[in-house]
Design an enzyme around this catalytic site. Structure first.
Site, short mmCIF file in Angstrom:
data_model
loop_
_atom_site.label_atom_id
_atom_site.label_comp_id
_atom_site.label_asym_id
_atom_site.label_seq_id
_atom_site.Cartn_x
_atom_site.Cartn_y
_atom_site.Cartn_z
N ASP A 46 0.82 -1.22 0.00
CA ASP A 46 0.00 0.00 0.00
C ASP A 46 0.85 1.27 0.00
OD1 ASP A 46 -2.42 -1.20 -0.08
OD2 ASP A 46 -2.89 -0.94 2.04
N LYS A 68 -4.02 3.30 -2.30
CA LYS A 68 -5.15 4.22 -2.45
C LYS A 68 -4.68 5.50 -1.77
CE LYS A 68 -8.36 0.53 -1.40
NZ LYS A 68 -9.35 0.60 -2.44
N MET A 183 -7.94 9.15 9.90
CA MET A 183 -8.54 9.79 8.73
C MET A 183 -9.51 10.90 9.16
SD MET A 183 -9.14 6.37 6.42
CE MET A 183 -9.50 5.22 7.73
N1 SAH Z 1 -4.16 0.17 8.93
C1 SAH Z 1 -3.61 1.47 9.30
C2 SAH Z 1 -4.62 2.56 9.12
C3 SAH Z 1 -5.04 2.77 7.70
S1 SAH Z 1 -6.12 4.11 7.52
C4 SAH Z 1 -3.09 1.41 10.73
O1 SAH Z 1 -3.35 0.44 11.44
O2 SAH Z 1 -2.39 2.32 11.14
C5 SAH Z 1 -5.00 5.42 7.12
C6 SAH Z 1 -4.95 6.41 8.25
O3 SAH Z 1 -4.10 5.93 9.28
C7 SAH Z 1 -4.40 7.75 7.88
O4 SAH Z 1 -5.34 8.59 7.26
C8 SAH Z 1 -4.01 8.29 9.25
O5 SAH Z 1 -5.15 8.71 9.97
C9 SAH Z 1 -3.48 7.03 9.90
N2 SAH Z 1 -2.02 6.89 9.73
C10 SAH Z 1 -1.37 5.88 9.13
N3 SAH Z 1 -0.04 6.06 9.22
C11 SAH Z 1 0.14 7.22 9.90
C12 SAH Z 1 1.29 7.93 10.33
N4 SAH Z 1 2.53 7.50 10.08
N5 SAH Z 1 1.09 9.07 11.02
C13 SAH Z 1 -0.14 9.53 11.31
N6 SAH Z 1 -1.26 8.90 10.92
C14 SAH Z 1 -1.12 7.74 10.24
#
Ligand code: SAH
Length: 260
Positions: A46, A68, A183
């Site tokens: 991803d 995405k 998000m």
């Molecule tokens: N599966 C992922 C989440 C996917 S949804 C998890 O467990 O972390 C994507 C969202 O995750 C982003 O919009 C943001 O809100 C958050 N996110 C993912 N990586 C991030 C990072 N390094 N710093 C801050 N927010 C993050």
């Protein structure tokens, strides 16, 4: 890597491992996912997966991007699920690598369903989710016995692009002292208004944590009332985790990660 006493599961050809790459910093990868990278024939990854993590893959492995961005599908979810099924049917060892944890706001469940429907064996390899790892790197405890005995992880953005309508904002507001929102930046104003309307004080501490665990990490603290203005002024960017609640108060004292 010297791991003589560890027994890793066999990566069986024709199977899919749904794995979490963690929030960014490659050193947060689990040993199991590292093993999967080294033994996969194909890595389907991803957008938020760091290049250096992909660099740990077996050099012979094919790497396929299936990202995405910004809620807009650049690759359709059913196409991704179908790709996983087809690769497994070609008898490949398929590592499906997602940011954070594969089962936290990441469409992992839909991929599992597609694999089950096609009779493809799979494993789920958890990763450190941004709503936990990101808070750690911002010096914000997810829980503390002095502040919150409960925490809620929620998304501020549904698959349809809106804020979730199946959330009972009154109950959420009263029942969960700490909210960790994924998000959430796009609809922060509406989230703030609903929480305040449901009784959360405007003075409540809020942290915006951007690009957590990476060299570009930024943390801004504010209050619920001012969070949208502060987000605009500070020019802090997604991906972002928003924390609302008293544990944000620890940030100043516990802040330890200062990327240059
Ligand atoms: N599966 C992922 C989440 C996917 S949804 C998890 O467990 O972390 C994507 C969202 O995750 C982003 O919009 C943001 O809100 C958050 N996110 C993912 N990586 C991030 C990072 N390094 N710093 C801050 N927010 C993050």
């Amino acid at each position: 890597m010297n791991t003589p006493n560890l027994i890793f599961p066999e990566f069986v050809p024709g199977s899919v491992w749904l794995a979490g790459a963690g929030p960014g910093d490659p050193t947060l990868l689990t040993l199991g996912v590292h093993h999967g990278l080294q033994n996969a024939d194909v890595v389907v990854y991803d957008a938020l997966v760091d290049e250096r993590i992909l660099g740990l893959a077996n050099p012979a492995a094919i790497k396929e991007y299936a990202g995405k961005r910004g809620g807009r599908p650049s690759t359709d979810q059913s196409d991704i699920s179908q790709k996983l099924v087809s690769l497994a049917q070609e008898n490949k060892r398929v590592l499906r690598l997602k940011g954070g944890d594969p089962m936290v706001f990441g469409r992992g469940p839909q991929e599992c369903e597609a694999l089950i429907a096609a009779g493809i064996p799979f494993r789920i390899l958890p990763g450190i989710t941004a709503g936990i790892g990101g808070l750690a790197y911002a010096g914000i405890p997810v829980t503390s016995r002095d502040t919150n005995a409960a925490v809620t992880f929620m998304t501020g953005h549904t698959a349809g692009g809106d804020i979730p309508d199946d959330v009972d904002w009154d109950s959420l507001s009263k029942g969960s002292p700490t909210l960790v929102i994924y998000m959430g930046s796009k609809h922060l104003e509406r989230i703030r208004d609903r929480l305040i309307a449901a009784g959360r004080p405007g003075s409540e501490p809020v942290a915006l944590i951007s690009k957590a665990t990476t060299a570009d990490q930024q943390t801004v603290t504010t209050t619920l009332k001012h969070c949208t203005d502060v987000m605009a002024i500070s020019d802090i960017k997604a991906p972002m985790i928003i924390v609302i609640g008293p544990t944000v108060g620890y940030h100043e004292a516990f802040s330890w990660f200062h990327p240059s």
